[in-house]
Design an enzyme around this catalytic site. Structure first.
Site, PDB file in Angstrom:
ATOM      1  N   GLY A  73      26.129  44.791 -46.040  1.00 39.88           N
ATOM      2  CA  GLY A  73      25.433  44.380 -47.254  1.00 39.88           C
ATOM      3  C   GLY A  73      23.948  44.283 -46.971  1.00 39.88           C
ATOM      4  N   ASN A 129      32.186  50.532 -48.381  1.00 40.82           N
ATOM      5  CA  ASN A 129      32.725  49.193 -48.620  1.00 40.82           C
ATOM      6  C   ASN A 129      33.227  48.652 -47.284  1.00 40.82           C
ATOM      7  OD1 ASN A 129      34.217  46.916 -49.292  1.00 40.82           O
ATOM      8  ND2 ASN A 129      35.076  47.805 -51.158  1.00 40.82           N
ATOM      9  N   SER A 130      32.441  47.789 -46.671  1.00 38.12           N
ATOM     10  CA  SER A 130      32.759  47.305 -45.327  1.00 38.12           C
ATOM     11  C   SER A 130      34.037  46.479 -45.290  1.00 38.12           C
ATOM     12  CB  SER A 130      31.593  46.477 -44.781  1.00 38.12           C
ATOM     13  OG  SER A 130      30.417  47.233 -44.773  1.00 38.12           O
ATOM     14  N   LEU A 149      24.097  38.687 -44.110  1.00 42.04           N
ATOM     15  CA  LEU A 149      22.991  37.859 -44.558  1.00 42.04           C
ATOM     16  C   LEU A 149      22.986  37.730 -46.076  1.00 42.04           C
ATOM     17  CD1 LEU A 149      20.140  39.165 -42.219  1.00 42.04           C
ATOM     18  CD2 LEU A 149      22.078  37.684 -41.702  1.00 42.04           C
ATOM     19  N   ASP A 152      27.367  37.681 -51.268  1.00 40.15           N
ATOM     20  CA  ASP A 152      27.778  37.175 -52.577  1.00 40.15           C
ATOM     21  C   ASP A 152      28.644  35.933 -52.387  1.00 40.15           C
ATOM     22  OD1 ASP A 152      28.807  36.715 -55.121  1.00 40.15           O
ATOM     23  OD2 ASP A 152      29.037  38.846 -55.567  1.00 40.15           O
ATOM     24  N   THR A 227      14.342  39.419 -44.221  1.00 39.94           N
ATOM     25  CA  THR A 227      15.094  39.880 -45.388  1.00 39.94           C
ATOM     26  C   THR A 227      14.397  39.481 -46.684  1.00 39.94           C
ATOM     27  OG1 THR A 227      16.434  37.863 -45.542  1.00 39.94           O
ATOM     28  CG2 THR A 227      17.241  39.611 -44.094  1.00 39.94           C
ATOM     29  N   GLU A 228      14.526  40.318 -47.685  1.00 37.95           N
ATOM     30  CA  GLU A 228      13.923  40.034 -48.979  1.00 37.95           C
ATOM     31  C   GLU A 228      14.490  38.751 -49.576  1.00 37.95           C
ATOM     32  OE1 GLU A 228      14.960  42.906 -47.900  1.00 37.95           O
ATOM     33  OE2 GLU A 228      13.295  44.305 -48.111  1.00 37.95           O
ATOM     34  N   GLU A 229      15.808  38.552 -49.434  1.00 38.30           N
ATOM     35  CA  GLU A 229      16.440  37.354 -49.975  1.00 38.30           C
ATOM     36  C   GLU A 229      15.951  36.105 -49.240  1.00 38.30           C
ATOM     37  OE1 GLU A 229      18.660  35.482 -52.799  1.00 38.30           O
ATOM     38  OE2 GLU A 229      18.385  37.651 -52.623  1.00 38.30           O
TER      39      GLU A 229
END
Length: 252
Positions: A73, A129-130, A149, A152, A227-229
């Site tokens: 992800g 799809n891991s 990281l 969801d 990370t952006e998040e």
């Protein structure tokens, strides 16, 4: 016309793709059927597609390296880009289920390779799809680092089976991680953080890193900064909850 359209998707000063042209839903249902190619087995992964400078073609000789790091992800690829220069000798790949986001990361890597000759040749991304296919890409004990990281949270109890960290999925992650390999998780949702920590703590093949080991690991600092998040959480003054565990051999 096509060149003009493509150029408009890139920032004129940085020459990197603009995220606004690759927007997608924040999350995707991992249990739904998606239509994309899937590797039959780890030996069928075409390294020449992902790392063309190191692997000229599928049938020609080249590097014998295997992918060591996987970011599940991976989002827009911030962590991967940082890891690429921090560990230039290690091959790494992002695994992302959303098609537009995957395309953005591909374009970002290509742009960075062009702007920095000889760099970023060790990083790539694949749409997959891991939760379903991670053993299709990595052999037993192949990985040394595995990242989850800001996954969801799937807040509703009926959707907890969609969470990317669970007891049964940890069996698969333990299979692809070598002894001593590290699994990194972080979230800004406290309940999910507790869930992931409890799953890892209760699994016989994982043990928590000590505070001293966390301090000494340069990757831990990247979990929020790269990370952006993570950057968004920091800007908003939010909290994060991490669980970092080592793959160990089960006691007999």
């Amino acid at each position: 016309m096509l060149d003009k359209e493509r150029n408009s998707k890139f920032n004129k000063s940085t020459h990197l793709p603009r995220k606004r042209f690759y927007r997608a839903r924040a999350h995707s249902n991992p249990l739904s059927d998606s239509h994309f190619p899937v590797s039959i087995s780890p030996s069928h992964v075409d390294y020449s597609v992902h790392f063309p400078q190191l692997f000229p073609s599928l049938n020609e000789g080249g590097s014998t390296k295997k992918i060591e790091f996987a970011d599940v992800g991976c989002g827009f690829g911030g962590l991967l880009i940082s890891l690429s220069t921090l560990f230039p000798e290690s091959l790494m790949i992002g695994m992302e289920i959303r098609d537009k986001v995957t395309e953005y990361v591909k374009e970002r890597i290509l742009a960075l390779r062009e702007a920095n000759p000889g760099q970023y040749q060790n990083v790539s991304v694949v749409r997959t799809n891991s939760m379903k296919y991670i053993p299709n890409y990595f052999g037993k004990g192949q990985l040394s680092k595995l990242f989850f990281l800001f996954p969801d949270p799937h807040f509703k109890e009926k959707n907890h089976r969609r969470r990317v960290i669970s007891t049964h999925l940890l069996d698969e992650y333990a299979y692809v991680l070598g002894i001593g390999g590290i699994i990194y998780t972080i979230t800004d949702v406290e309940e999910l953080g507790d869930w992931m920590k409890d799953c890892l703590e209760g699994h016989p093949m994982f043990e928590a890193l000590t505070e001293e080991e966390l301090e000494a690991d340069p990757v831990v600092k990247l979990l929020t900064s790269a990370t952006e998040e993570g950057q968004k959480v920091a800007r908003n003054g939010g909290q994060t909850f991490q669980a970092v565990y080592r793959r160990v051999a089960p006691s007999l």
